[in-house]
Scaffold this motif. Structure first.
Motif, short mmCIF file in Angstrom:
data_model
loop_
_atom_site.label_atom_id
_atom_site.label_comp_id
_atom_site.label_asym_id
_atom_site.label_seq_id
_atom_site.Cartn_x
_atom_site.Cartn_y
_atom_site.Cartn_z
N GLY A 241 0.79 -1.22 0.00
CA GLY A 241 0.00 0.00 0.00
C GLY A 241 0.82 1.27 0.00
O GLY A 241 0.64 2.15 -0.85
N PHE A 242 1.74 1.39 0.93
CA PHE A 242 2.51 2.63 1.10
C PHE A 242 3.34 2.98 -0.13
O PHE A 242 3.35 4.14 -0.57
CB PHE A 242 3.40 2.54 2.35
CG PHE A 242 2.63 2.49 3.62
CD1 PHE A 242 2.02 3.63 4.13
CD2 PHE A 242 2.49 1.30 4.32
CE1 PHE A 242 1.30 3.59 5.31
CE2 PHE A 242 1.77 1.25 5.50
CZ PHE A 242 1.17 2.40 5.99
N PRO A 243 4.09 2.06 -0.76
CA PRO A 243 4.86 2.42 -1.97
C PRO A 243 3.99 2.97 -3.10
O PRO A 243 4.39 3.91 -3.79
CB PRO A 243 5.53 1.10 -2.38
CG PRO A 243 5.59 0.31 -1.13
CD PRO A 243 4.36 0.66 -0.38
N ASN A 244 2.81 2.40 -3.29
CA ASN A 244 1.93 2.87 -4.37
C ASN A 244 1.38 4.26 -4.08
O ASN A 244 1.15 5.05 -5.01
CB ASN A 244 0.77 1.88 -4.56
CG ASN A 244 1.22 0.61 -5.26
OD1 ASN A 244 1.65 0.65 -6.41
ND2 ASN A 244 1.14 -0.51 -4.57
N ILE A 245 1.14 4.56 -2.80
CA ILE A 245 0.70 5.93 -2.46
C ILE A 245 1.79 6.94 -2.78
O ILE A 245 1.54 8.02 -3.33
CB ILE A 245 0.30 6.00 -0.98
CG1 ILE A 245 -0.94 5.13 -0.71
CG2 ILE A 245 0.04 7.43 -0.54
CD1 ILE A 245 -1.30 4.98 0.76
N VAL A 246 3.04 6.60 -2.43
CA VAL A 246 4.16 7.52 -2.66
C VAL A 246 4.47 7.66 -4.15
O VAL A 246 4.70 8.76 -4.66
CB VAL A 246 5.40 7.02 -1.90
CG1 VAL A 246 6.63 7.86 -2.25
CG2 VAL A 246 5.15 7.06 -0.40
N ARG A 247 4.43 6.53 -4.88
CA ARG A 247 4.82 6.56 -6.30
C ARG A 247 3.76 7.20 -7.19
O ARG A 247 4.06 7.73 -8.25
CB ARG A 247 5.11 5.13 -6.79
CG ARG A 247 6.44 4.58 -6.31
CD ARG A 247 6.82 3.36 -7.13
NE ARG A 247 5.86 2.27 -6.93
CZ ARG A 247 6.04 1.28 -6.09
NH1 ARG A 247 7.14 1.23 -5.34
NH2 ARG A 247 5.14 0.33 -5.97
N GLU B 178 1.46 9.57 -9.09
CA GLU B 178 1.48 11.01 -9.34
C GLU B 178 0.08 11.60 -9.36
O GLU B 178 -0.11 12.79 -9.13
CB GLU B 178 2.19 11.30 -10.67
CG GLU B 178 3.65 10.87 -10.64
CD GLU B 178 4.33 11.16 -11.96
OE1 GLU B 178 3.63 11.64 -12.89
OE2 GLU B 178 5.55 10.91 -12.07
N SER B 179 -0.90 10.76 -9.66
CA SER B 179 -2.29 11.23 -9.72
C SER B 179 -2.89 11.22 -8.33
O SER B 179 -2.75 10.24 -7.56
CB SER B 179 -3.11 10.32 -10.65
OG SER B 179 -4.48 10.61 -10.54
N TYR B 180 -3.61 12.31 -7.98
CA TYR B 180 -4.26 12.38 -6.68
C TYR B 180 -5.39 11.36 -6.56
O TYR B 180 -5.72 10.90 -5.46
CB TYR B 180 -4.80 13.80 -6.44
CG TYR B 180 -3.71 14.79 -6.13
CD1 TYR B 180 -3.08 14.78 -4.88
CD2 TYR B 180 -3.32 15.73 -7.06
CE1 TYR B 180 -2.08 15.68 -4.58
CE2 TYR B 180 -2.30 16.63 -6.78
CZ TYR B 180 -1.68 16.61 -5.54
OH TYR B 180 -0.69 17.50 -5.26
N ILE B 181 -5.99 11.04 -7.71
CA ILE B 181 -7.06 10.03 -7.69
C ILE B 181 -6.51 8.68 -7.29
O ILE B 181 -7.09 7.95 -6.46
CB ILE B 181 -7.77 9.96 -9.06
CG1 ILE B 181 -8.45 11.29 -9.37
CG2 ILE B 181 -8.78 8.82 -9.09
CD1 ILE B 181 -9.08 11.36 -10.73
N MET C 267 -7.27 6.49 -4.03
CA MET C 267 -7.72 5.09 -4.14
C MET C 267 -6.85 4.17 -3.29
O MET C 267 -7.36 3.33 -2.53
CB MET C 267 -7.68 4.65 -5.60
CG MET C 267 -8.19 3.22 -5.82
SD MET C 267 -7.75 2.57 -7.42
CE MET C 267 -6.00 2.29 -7.18
N TRP C 268 -5.52 4.32 -3.39
CA TRP C 268 -4.61 3.47 -2.62
C TRP C 268 -4.73 3.74 -1.13
O TRP C 268 -4.64 2.84 -0.30
CB TRP C 268 -3.15 3.67 -3.08
CG TRP C 268 -2.83 2.88 -4.32
CD1 TRP C 268 -2.61 3.36 -5.58
CD2 TRP C 268 -2.69 1.46 -4.39
NE1 TRP C 268 -2.35 2.34 -6.46
CE2 TRP C 268 -2.39 1.14 -5.74
CE3 TRP C 268 -2.80 0.42 -3.47
CZ2 TRP C 268 -2.19 -0.15 -6.17
CZ3 TRP C 268 -2.59 -0.87 -3.90
CH2 TRP C 268 -2.29 -1.15 -5.23
N THR C 269 -4.93 4.99 -0.77
CA THR C 269 -5.11 5.34 0.65
C THR C 269 -6.38 4.70 1.21
O THR C 269 -6.39 4.16 2.33
CB THR C 269 -5.17 6.86 0.83
OG1 THR C 269 -3.97 7.45 0.30
CG2 THR C 269 -5.31 7.22 2.30
#
Length: 482
Positions: A24-30, A32-35, A39-41
């Motif tokens: 989860g955390f790597p995808n939130i950081v990587r 670039e789109s806020y959407i 979604m990942w958050t």
């Protein structure tokens, strides 16, 4: 422009998150789109909530200390035979013809003809029961003048394919039945059997005596049989089996060993020989009095001590007291003991006794199946009549088939199999299972493993090393060339 310390720390943390084995955390950081970040958050929050719920339930299951019960049947080459105790329900042999029995006859007659109302037989027999126990306690030293001798009672005995006799029995005193006799009561030499069935078990043929309308005040006659572990003391209050004359009773036994888990899984006593295993006065007194702890004996002792606390004296029971000085008289029994006993089951004293008498962690139980047959046959009766006339010189007064049938009985006690059922408690959830649950839920919901935890320490170590590096650069600045 030189990076500030905070930027460098931020970079270390973000680099570790992006390379983390969690998902989860790597995808939130990587992202670039806020959407995508949203979604990942959201996914991370949902999966983390579910993970927290599952982990909480797993911890609750572990700390509830639930147990699973396992039943195993183990067949063995030999099995210990239990102690067999038998008593004559006639506590007094009125045919002994001595001064003591003559006094008892007079006492019986006086009681019988003093009944004012035959419809109140329940009250009368409560008095009779107390009278017999009271007289037994007062005459403990003189019971040989009253009780049925084993040589008179024992007609025939066989155990494990061999004949046995009166020397194989030990005397046991009961306040209810007077003289009782125990087979296999020597704890240092417990007998074992290696075959199932009647011939390998204990077979007894017993003479009980004859009921007398003039003197006997008993409600029933026959024998009372106890089957118990050699370390326990039978109680006529709640143990035993009644055997009737004119019948042969087969008692088929099966042995069960129970092993419970001690604290924190239960309050059972692991070392039942130690007075330090449980903090209760009645528990410690049970061990001192009987040599070994048993919950039933403890509850019975507590019951009698409750009577003493209320009435100032003890109910006559040979297992509890040996001295008659502290024994209640008839009026106290009627005015204090009987009202107390009638309400004892729902009283606070009963609850306190149960709380002060914990269960044993290890115990032995015998399950019994019984069947009956008419006994003896007319031809078999002839043997008894001839034996009594020629060998015992008519001591039992066998004169006819009906006369023999009403005064003797037979019992066979044996195992149905040479083995025992082992009932063992196991923890429903072990510490290894708890750790597996933690790892499983963290991996399933968040993708975290032990190595992911190591990544956190890796970030902390890098930050610490950065601080030391900055401090070193401040103390020893590099030469700058213009």
């Amino acid at each position: 422009m030189k990076k500030t310390l905070s930027n460098e720390i931020k970079k270390i943390i973000l680099d570790n998150i992006e390379s983390s084995t969690s998902h989860g955390f790597p995808n939130i950081v990587r992202s670039e789109s806020y959407i995508l970040k949203f979604m990942w958050t959201l996914c991370l929050l949902i999966s983390s909530g579910y993970c927290a719920y599952c982990l909480t339930k797993s911890f609750q299951d572990y700390f509830s200390y639930e147990t699973d019960t396992q039943l195993k049947f183990k067949r063995v080459s030999q099995i210990e035979f239990p102690t067999i105790t038998f008593c004559n329900k006639f506590s007094i042999d009125l045919n002994k013809g001595n001064e003591f029995t003559e006094l008892e006859k007079k006492g019986f007659n006086k009681l019988k003809y003093s009944i004012p109302d035959f419809t109140r037989f329940n009250d009368f027999y409560k008095d009779i029961d107390y009278y017999f126990k009271n007289q037994t306690m007062y005459n403990l030293k003189n019971l040989s003048y009253f009780g049925f001798d084993i040589d008179k009672m024992l007609l025939n005995c066989n155990f494990n394919f061999k004949e046995c006799n009166s020397s194989n029995f030990e005397l046991f005193l009961s306040s209810t039945y007077g003289f009782c006799y125990q087979f296999n009561a020597d704890k240092s030499n417990i007998r074992k059997v290696s075959s199932p069935g009647k011939q390998a078990g204990l077979s007894l043929e017993l003479f009980i005596g004859y009921p007398s309308a003039d003197y006997d005040l008993y409600r029933s006659y026959g024998a009372h049989l106890f089957i118990h572990n050699s370390s326990t003391i039978p109680s006529s209050e709640f143990d035993g089996i009644s055997l009737s004359t004119g019948h042969e009773t087969d008692i088929v036994m099966s042995k069960t060993l129970f092993q419970k888990l001690p604290k924190p899984f239960s309050d059972c006593v692991q070392d039942s020989n130690s007075t330090e295993s449980f903090d209760s006065d009645v528990y410690k007194e049970t061990i001192r009095k009987f040599g070994q702890y048993e919950q039933k004996a403890c509850i019975n002792l507590c019951f009698h001590k409750s009577i003493f606390d209320l009435c100032g004296c003890y109910y006559p029971d040979a297992n509890i007291i040996q001295s008659t000085e502290l024994m209640c008289n008839k009026s106290v029994n009627k005015d204090c003991i009987i009202p107390f006993v009638s309400n004892y089951g729902e009283s606070e004293e009963s609850t306190k006794c149960f709380e002060n008498c914990p269960e044993e962690c290890e115990s032995v139980k015998y399950s019994l199946q019984m069947s009956h047959a008419n006994y003896p046959t007319p031809s078999y009766t002839d043997f008894f009549m001839a034996y009594d006339a020629l060998i015992k010189k008519g001591a039992r007064n066998f004169t006819s088939y009906s006369n023999v049938k009403e005064s003797i009985l037979a019992v066979n006690v044996y195992f149905d199999d040479i083995g025992y059922t082992f009932v063992e408690e196991k923890p429903s959830k072990t510490i290894e299972q708890l750790v597996a649950d933690i790892g499983g839920f963290l991996g399933l919901c968040i993708g975290i493993s032990f190595l992911s935890i190591a990544e956190i320490f890796d970030s902390i170590l890098k930050v610490i090393l950065l601080f030391f590096q900055k401090k070193s650069d401040t103390v020893n600045p590099k030469n700058i060339n213009f």
